[in-house]
Design a protein around this motif. Sequence first.
Motif, short mmCIF file in Angstrom:
data_model
loop_
_atom_site.label_atom_id
_atom_site.label_comp_id
_atom_site.label_asym_id
_atom_site.label_seq_id
_atom_site.Cartn_x
_atom_site.Cartn_y
_atom_site.Cartn_z
N TYR A 1 40.65 61.37 48.16
CA TYR A 1 40.47 62.29 47.05
C TYR A 1 41.39 61.96 45.91
O TYR A 1 42.47 61.42 46.08
CB TYR A 1 40.68 63.74 47.51
CG TYR A 1 39.55 64.17 48.36
CD1 TYR A 1 38.38 64.60 47.78
CD2 TYR A 1 39.62 64.05 49.72
CE1 TYR A 1 37.30 64.94 48.55
CE2 TYR A 1 38.54 64.38 50.50
CZ TYR A 1 37.38 64.83 49.92
OH TYR A 1 36.31 65.15 50.67
N SER B 1 32.18 69.45 36.45
CA SER B 1 32.89 68.75 37.51
C SER B 1 33.98 69.65 38.08
O SER B 1 34.56 70.47 37.37
CB SER B 1 33.53 67.47 36.98
OG SER B 1 32.55 66.53 36.62
N GLN B 2 34.27 69.44 39.35
CA GLN B 2 35.33 70.20 39.99
C GLN B 2 36.69 69.72 39.50
O GLN B 2 36.82 68.60 39.01
CB GLN B 2 35.23 70.11 41.51
CG GLN B 2 35.50 68.74 42.09
CD GLN B 2 35.20 68.71 43.57
OE1 GLN B 2 34.11 68.31 43.96
NE2 GLN B 2 36.18 69.09 44.39
N ARG C 1 39.67 70.82 41.43
CA ARG C 1 40.52 70.80 42.62
C ARG C 1 39.75 70.04 43.69
O ARG C 1 38.54 70.17 43.80
CB ARG C 1 40.84 72.22 43.11
CG ARG C 1 41.69 73.03 42.15
CD ARG C 1 42.16 74.34 42.78
NE ARG C 1 41.18 75.00 43.61
CZ ARG C 1 40.29 75.91 43.20
NH1 ARG C 1 40.27 76.27 41.93
NH2 ARG C 1 39.44 76.46 44.04
N PHE C 2 40.50 69.27 44.51
CA PHE C 2 39.83 68.34 45.41
C PHE C 2 40.32 68.48 46.84
O PHE C 2 41.47 68.78 47.09
CB PHE C 2 40.05 66.91 44.92
CG PHE C 2 39.65 66.74 43.49
CD1 PHE C 2 40.59 66.83 42.48
CD2 PHE C 2 38.33 66.55 43.15
CE1 PHE C 2 40.22 66.72 41.15
CE2 PHE C 2 37.96 66.43 41.83
CZ PHE C 2 38.90 66.52 40.84
N GLY D 1 39.50 72.46 47.36
CA GLY D 1 38.44 71.99 46.48
C GLY D 1 37.57 73.10 45.91
O GLY D 1 37.33 74.11 46.57
N CYS E 1 34.33 72.50 44.61
CA CYS E 1 33.00 71.94 44.39
C CYS E 1 31.93 73.02 44.36
O CYS E 1 31.00 72.96 43.55
CB CYS E 1 32.67 70.88 45.43
SG CYS E 1 32.77 71.46 47.14
N HIS F 1 31.26 69.53 51.61
CA HIS F 1 31.11 69.36 50.16
C HIS F 1 29.82 70.02 49.71
O HIS F 1 28.86 70.12 50.49
CB HIS F 1 31.10 67.87 49.85
CG HIS F 1 31.18 67.52 48.40
ND1 HIS F 1 32.08 68.10 47.53
CD2 HIS F 1 30.47 66.62 47.66
CE1 HIS F 1 31.92 67.56 46.32
NE2 HIS F 1 30.94 66.69 46.38
N ASN G 1 32.15 66.23 42.21
CA ASN G 1 33.36 65.45 42.41
C ASN G 1 33.32 64.23 41.49
O ASN G 1 32.31 63.53 41.44
CB ASN G 1 33.48 65.00 43.86
CG ASN G 1 34.81 64.32 44.15
OD1 ASN G 1 35.11 63.28 43.58
ND2 ASN G 1 35.60 64.92 45.02
N ARG H 1 34.23 61.36 41.77
CA ARG H 1 33.89 60.10 42.43
C ARG H 1 32.39 59.95 42.64
O ARG H 1 31.91 58.85 42.93
CB ARG H 1 34.65 59.98 43.75
CG ARG H 1 36.16 59.90 43.44
CD ARG H 1 36.99 59.62 44.63
NE ARG H 1 36.78 58.26 45.08
CZ ARG H 1 37.13 57.84 46.28
NH1 ARG H 1 37.68 58.66 47.14
NH2 ARG H 1 36.92 56.58 46.62
#
Length: 189
Positions: free
Chosen positions: A18, A44-45, A47-48, A53, A55, A149, A163, A165
């Motif tokens: 992350y 987009s989120q 916090r991961f 998170g 999401c 997720h 996310n 990524r």
Amino acid sequence: LRVVETALARASVTDSGYLNHPDPAALVAAMEPDPQGDWMNYVSQTRFGFPAGNCGEACLACLLGCALDDVPVAWNGDMNAATFEEAQPEERIEAQRRWIRDVHGAVEVPWKLTPPLPLPLPLSLYQELGRDPSTPHLLTGPNPDGVPHVVIGQSGAVLWDPNPRRRGIVECTHIGYLLPVAEADALLT
């Protein structure tokens, strides 16, 4: 795409895969997609990872057309939580549900898939659920690292991963639609 690669190159990645970034808002802003000519708000989120998170909140902001900061936070701030029930207690989830209903006139209706299904989901599944697969909806499942997720789905595939990524989910455990209150109430009774 070059902006995304540059932002990712500046981010440091933890062992769990992350992103840790000194300024997550700047990273997320740099990675927002170009307008795609549709109505959805691409959020987009910020916090991961588990349990912090956001999401799910980012996906709700996408579907409801609001800012991420407008969505009530489900996470209780406990970084030591071992389960979702500890990290996101029922009273916080219920507050989020009330907000969706009261402010947006909608109810999230989830369907659990047993067993989980790989993506893309078969369009026949949507027929069984009585749902239009082309309507953007929530898909929940593990990301490639096995962490739960939430993404936006459309026609059985991932339309948007909040996310930065953008790796999506490897299988789907739940489908969720935001339905008008009257339709959801009729379906749930």
